[in-house]
Design a protein around this motif. Structure first.
Motif, PDB file in Angstrom:
ATOM      1  N   VAL A  23       0.848  -1.186   0.000  1.00 29.87           N
ATOM      2  CA  VAL A  23       0.000   0.000   0.000  1.00 29.87           C
ATOM      3  C   VAL A  23       0.886   1.240   0.000  1.00 29.87           C
ATOM      4  O   VAL A  23       2.060   1.190   0.403  1.00 29.87           O
ATOM      5  CB  VAL A  23      -0.927   0.000   1.245  1.00 29.87           C
ATOM      6  CG1 VAL A  23      -0.121   0.186   2.530  1.00 29.87           C
ATOM      7  CG2 VAL A  23      -2.015   1.063   1.132  1.00 29.87           C
ATOM      8  N   GLU A  24       0.336   2.346  -0.466  1.00 23.02           N
ATOM      9  CA  GLU A  24       1.094   3.597  -0.484  1.00 23.02           C
ATOM     10  C   GLU A  24       1.333   4.098   0.938  1.00 23.02           C
ATOM     11  O   GLU A  24       0.430   4.070   1.773  1.00 23.02           O
ATOM     12  CB  GLU A  24       0.343   4.656  -1.285  1.00 23.02           C
ATOM     13  CG  GLU A  24       1.098   5.974  -1.426  1.00 23.02           C
ATOM     14  CD  GLU A  24       0.467   6.899  -2.448  1.00 23.02           C
ATOM     15  OE1 GLU A  24      -0.391   7.704  -2.031  1.00 23.02           O
ATOM     16  OE2 GLU A  24       0.818   6.811  -3.635  1.00 23.02           O
ATOM     17  N   GLU A  25       2.557   4.564   1.194  1.00 17.33           N
ATOM     18  CA  GLU A  25       2.921   5.121   2.489  1.00 17.33           C
ATOM     19  C   GLU A  25       3.332   6.574   2.290  1.00 17.33           C
ATOM     20  O   GLU A  25       4.136   6.881   1.411  1.00 17.33           O
ATOM     21  CB  GLU A  25       4.067   4.325   3.116  1.00 17.33           C
ATOM     22  CG  GLU A  25       4.461   4.819   4.504  1.00 17.33           C
ATOM     23  CD  GLU A  25       5.588   3.983   5.096  1.00 17.33           C
ATOM     24  OE1 GLU A  25       5.349   3.277   6.087  1.00 17.33           O
ATOM     25  OE2 GLU A  25       6.710   4.047   4.547  1.00 17.33           O
ATOM     26  N   VAL A  26       2.770   7.474   3.099  1.00 19.26           N
ATOM     27  CA  VAL A  26       2.961   8.912   2.918  1.00 19.26           C
ATOM     28  C   VAL A  26       3.672   9.486   4.140  1.00 19.26           C
ATOM     29  O   VAL A  26       3.393   9.106   5.279  1.00 19.26           O
ATOM     30  CB  VAL A  26       1.607   9.628   2.712  1.00 19.26           C
ATOM     31  CG1 VAL A  26       1.827  11.087   2.323  1.00 19.26           C
ATOM     32  CG2 VAL A  26       0.785   8.920   1.654  1.00 19.26           C
ATOM     33  N   SER A  27       4.581  10.408   3.902  1.00 15.90           N
ATOM     34  CA  SER A  27       5.273  11.112   4.980  1.00 15.90           C
ATOM     35  C   SER A  27       5.532  12.538   4.549  1.00 15.90           C
ATOM     36  O   SER A  27       5.327  12.905   3.388  1.00 15.90           O
ATOM     37  CB  SER A  27       6.600  10.416   5.324  1.00 15.90           C
ATOM     38  OG  SER A  27       7.480  10.445   4.212  1.00 15.90           O
TER      39      SER A  27
ATOM     40  N   LEU B  17      -5.856  14.931   2.802  1.00 16.45           N
ATOM     41  CA  LEU B  17      -6.365  15.447   1.532  1.00 16.45           C
ATOM     42  C   LEU B  17      -5.224  15.774   0.565  1.00 16.45           C
ATOM     43  O   LEU B  17      -5.406  16.543  -0.379  1.00 16.45           O
ATOM     44  CB  LEU B  17      -7.213  16.702   1.775  1.00 16.45           C
ATOM     45  CG  LEU B  17      -8.409  16.535   2.710  1.00 16.45           C
ATOM     46  CD1 LEU B  17      -9.110  17.877   2.920  1.00 16.45           C
ATOM     47  CD2 LEU B  17      -9.391  15.501   2.168  1.00 16.45           C
ATOM     48  N   TYR B  18      -4.049  15.185   0.777  1.00 15.53           N
ATOM     49  CA  TYR B  18      -2.853  15.556   0.027  1.00 15.53           C
ATOM     50  C   TYR B  18      -2.957  15.230  -1.459  1.00 15.53           C
ATOM     51  O   TYR B  18      -2.296  15.866  -2.289  1.00 15.53           O
ATOM     52  CB  TYR B  18      -1.622  14.843   0.608  1.00 15.53           C
ATOM     53  CG  TYR B  18      -1.471  13.406   0.169  1.00 15.53           C
ATOM     54  CD1 TYR B  18      -0.678  13.059  -0.920  1.00 15.53           C
ATOM     55  CD2 TYR B  18      -2.162  12.384   0.833  1.00 15.53           C
ATOM     56  CE1 TYR B  18      -0.569  11.742  -1.330  1.00 15.53           C
ATOM     57  CE2 TYR B  18      -2.054  11.077   0.428  1.00 15.53           C
ATOM     58  CZ  TYR B  18      -1.262  10.756  -0.651  1.00 15.53           C
ATOM     59  OH  TYR B  18      -1.162   9.459  -1.062  1.00 15.53           O
ATOM     60  N   GLN B  19      -3.799  14.274  -1.834  1.00 15.92           N
ATOM     61  CA  GLN B  19      -3.745  13.748  -3.189  1.00 15.92           C
ATOM     62  C   GLN B  19      -4.126  14.769  -4.260  1.00 15.92           C
ATOM     63  O   GLN B  19      -3.695  14.639  -5.398  1.00 15.92           O
ATOM     64  CB  GLN B  19      -4.609  12.497  -3.288  1.00 15.92           C
ATOM     65  CG  GLN B  19      -3.972  11.310  -2.557  1.00 15.92           C
ATOM     66  CD  GLN B  19      -4.923  10.148  -2.365  1.00 15.92           C
ATOM     67  OE1 GLN B  19      -6.121  10.345  -2.167  1.00 15.92           O
ATOM     68  NE2 GLN B  19      -4.404   8.931  -2.388  1.00 15.92           N
TER      69      GLN B  19
ATOM     70  N   ASP C  98      -5.448   6.464  -4.604  1.00 17.40           N
ATOM     71  CA  ASP C  98      -5.280   5.175  -3.940  1.00 17.40           C
ATOM     72  C   ASP C  98      -5.335   5.326  -2.423  1.00 17.40           C
ATOM     73  O   ASP C  98      -5.038   6.387  -1.863  1.00 17.40           O
ATOM     74  CB  ASP C  98      -3.934   4.560  -4.327  1.00 17.40           C
ATOM     75  CG  ASP C  98      -3.868   4.185  -5.801  1.00 17.40           C
ATOM     76  OD1 ASP C  98      -4.942   3.952  -6.397  1.00 17.40           O
ATOM     77  OD2 ASP C  98      -2.747   4.125  -6.345  1.00 17.40           O
ATOM     78  N   ASP C  99      -5.694   4.234  -1.769  1.00 16.56           N
ATOM     79  CA  ASP C  99      -5.657   4.201  -0.310  1.00 16.56           C
ATOM     80  C   ASP C  99      -4.214   4.322   0.163  1.00 16.56           C
ATOM     81  O   ASP C  99      -3.270   4.026  -0.579  1.00 16.56           O
ATOM     82  CB  ASP C  99      -6.264   2.898   0.206  1.00 16.56           C
ATOM     83  CG  ASP C  99      -7.735   2.742  -0.169  1.00 16.56           C
ATOM     84  OD1 ASP C  99      -8.367   3.763  -0.515  1.00 16.56           O
ATOM     85  OD2 ASP C  99      -8.237   1.600  -0.119  1.00 16.56           O
TER      86      ASP C  99
END
Length: 393
Positions: free
Chosen positions: A138-142, A151-153, A225-226
């Motif tokens: 899964v996508e990991e965001v930092s 709401l970064y997408q 994506d989630d």
């Protein structure tokens, strides 16, 4: 598997929205017999009509107004802890957590706000349950600010930051990667929202809206994506569209807002999310974000009323995550991490902040939360008192 899910809905007016959620379940083949619905409301509300709605839908459930909650506390021997759930506050969702804790048949909980509706094309309950059972990539965001904007997408287009996102963490540099998640690692699933974004009053005013909503709206196209937030990164957790495992309840207290001498409000789910994320980072678990989306139909109201509720806690919100970041790192349970954070807040000197004593107040209530859970279920491993030995249920 019958009735292994407790659905908690704080409501004073729009309880009929639940019919849409039940219809969504039927349309997508989700077994409604798994649900037990707890409507948390007030004495002045239409409790008889709420009960009739559940009966008409053929869904198991109960309605708890203020009087019935008091009766429940007495019946379960926790009247001395009634103060941990504030009156006439969204934080009354904590009562639903107490109810879940007292009934060990519930393995999962859902929070649903009464101003939302499910997207017809998405299996609301089924998708949340799939998220909680997720394993794989899964996508990991930092970010360089240690905060992830949920709401970064599409933030380059709409420029939105959700309610509770620290102002000092804005302008962050976002990084994305992928990570592998094992079975049982996801303990909470946060569904996001279209239509009215979940913003604080300052941001709503900056968006030119005086009716508490926002001129800028979100649609399904704003979400991709989630994703999960990376370890050591915090995120806002909104309880309007949320599912979680029973095991997190000791660290998921919805904080005491509105009914306090400092008039701090509107941060109950936000701060509980900060605490839960810290606990997840310590214990190696995850909060999953994205689908299923819900439609947020926030009713018009004065933006300045929300502002008055939020201002007393705005400065504290900037500092809370720093206060608890790094706390409880040697704990081996959700209760253990939560107790460490409670002690940090309750025993600290916060005079440097506006309304800093509210941190002490919150810390004491967090301690009482753990003691109340221990009293409800003495065999849970949560020993009441300051000498408690913590362990997961």
């Amino acid at each position: 598997m019958s009735q292994d899910i407790c659905v908690v809905v704080p409501t004073i007016r729009e309880y009929e929205c639940m019919r849409s959620y039940f219809a969504n379940a039927r349309n997508h083949g989700f077994d409604l017999d798994r649900l037990h619905v707890v409507l948390v409301t007030e004495d002045f509300c239409e409790t008889d009509e709420m009960e009739a709605m559940l009966e008409d839908e053929g869904v198991s459930g109960e309605v708890f107004d203020g009087s019935r909650r008091e009766e429940w506390y007495t019946d379960h021997g926790v009247s001395e802890y009634g103060h941990i759930v504030p009156a006439a506050s969204h934080a009354e969702t904590s009562f639903g957590l107490l109810y879940m804790w007292a009934h060990d048949e519930f393995d999962y909980g859902f929070f649903i706000d009464d101003d939302t509706l499910p997207h017809e094309d998405q299996d609301f309950f089924g998708t949340h349950m799939e998220n909680i059972a997720f394993e794989g990539e899964v996508e990991e965001v930092s970010s360089d600010e240690q905060w992830v904007n949920v709401l970064y997408q599409n933030a380059d287009v709409h420029g939105l930051y959700p309610r509770g996102y620290p102002y000092s963490a804005m302008g962050e540099t976002v990084e994305t990667d992928t990570t592998e998640i094992g079975g049982g690692e996801v303990v909470a699933s946060q569904g996001l929202w279209t239509n009215v974004p979940d913003l604080d009053a300052v941001r709503i005013l900056m968006d030119g809206d005086l009716e508490g909503q926002a001129q800028t709206r979100t649609s399904s196209d704003d979400f991709g994506d989630d994703f999960v937030a990376a370890r050591g990164n915090y995120l806002t957790v909104c309880s309007m569209n949320l599912a979680f495992r029973r095991e997190v309840i000791p660290a998921f207290y919805q904080l005491p807002m509105d009914d306090n001498e400092w008039d701090v409000g509107r941060f109950d789910d936000i701060w509980s999310g900060v605490f839960l994320k810290r606990a997840c980072d310590v214990l190696g678990t995850r909060i999953y974000n994205g689908a299923p989306l819900c439609e947020h139909n926030k009713a018009p109201r004065s933006t300045f009323d929300d502002l008055n509720n939020e201002v007393p806690g705005l400065e504290l919100n900037e500092h809370l995550w720093r206060v608890i970041d790094g706390v409880g790192g040697d704990a081996d349970s959700y209760a253990g991490v939560f107790e460490a954070m409670a002690d940090e807040l309750a025993d600290g000197d916060w005079e440097a902040y506006n309304n800093g004593e509210f941190f002490n107040y919150v810390g004491e209530h967090m301690r009482d939360w753990l003691d109340c859970l221990a009293t409800l279920r003495p065999a849970s491993g949560l020993a009441a008192g300051r000498d408690r030995v913590v362990a997961d249920d």
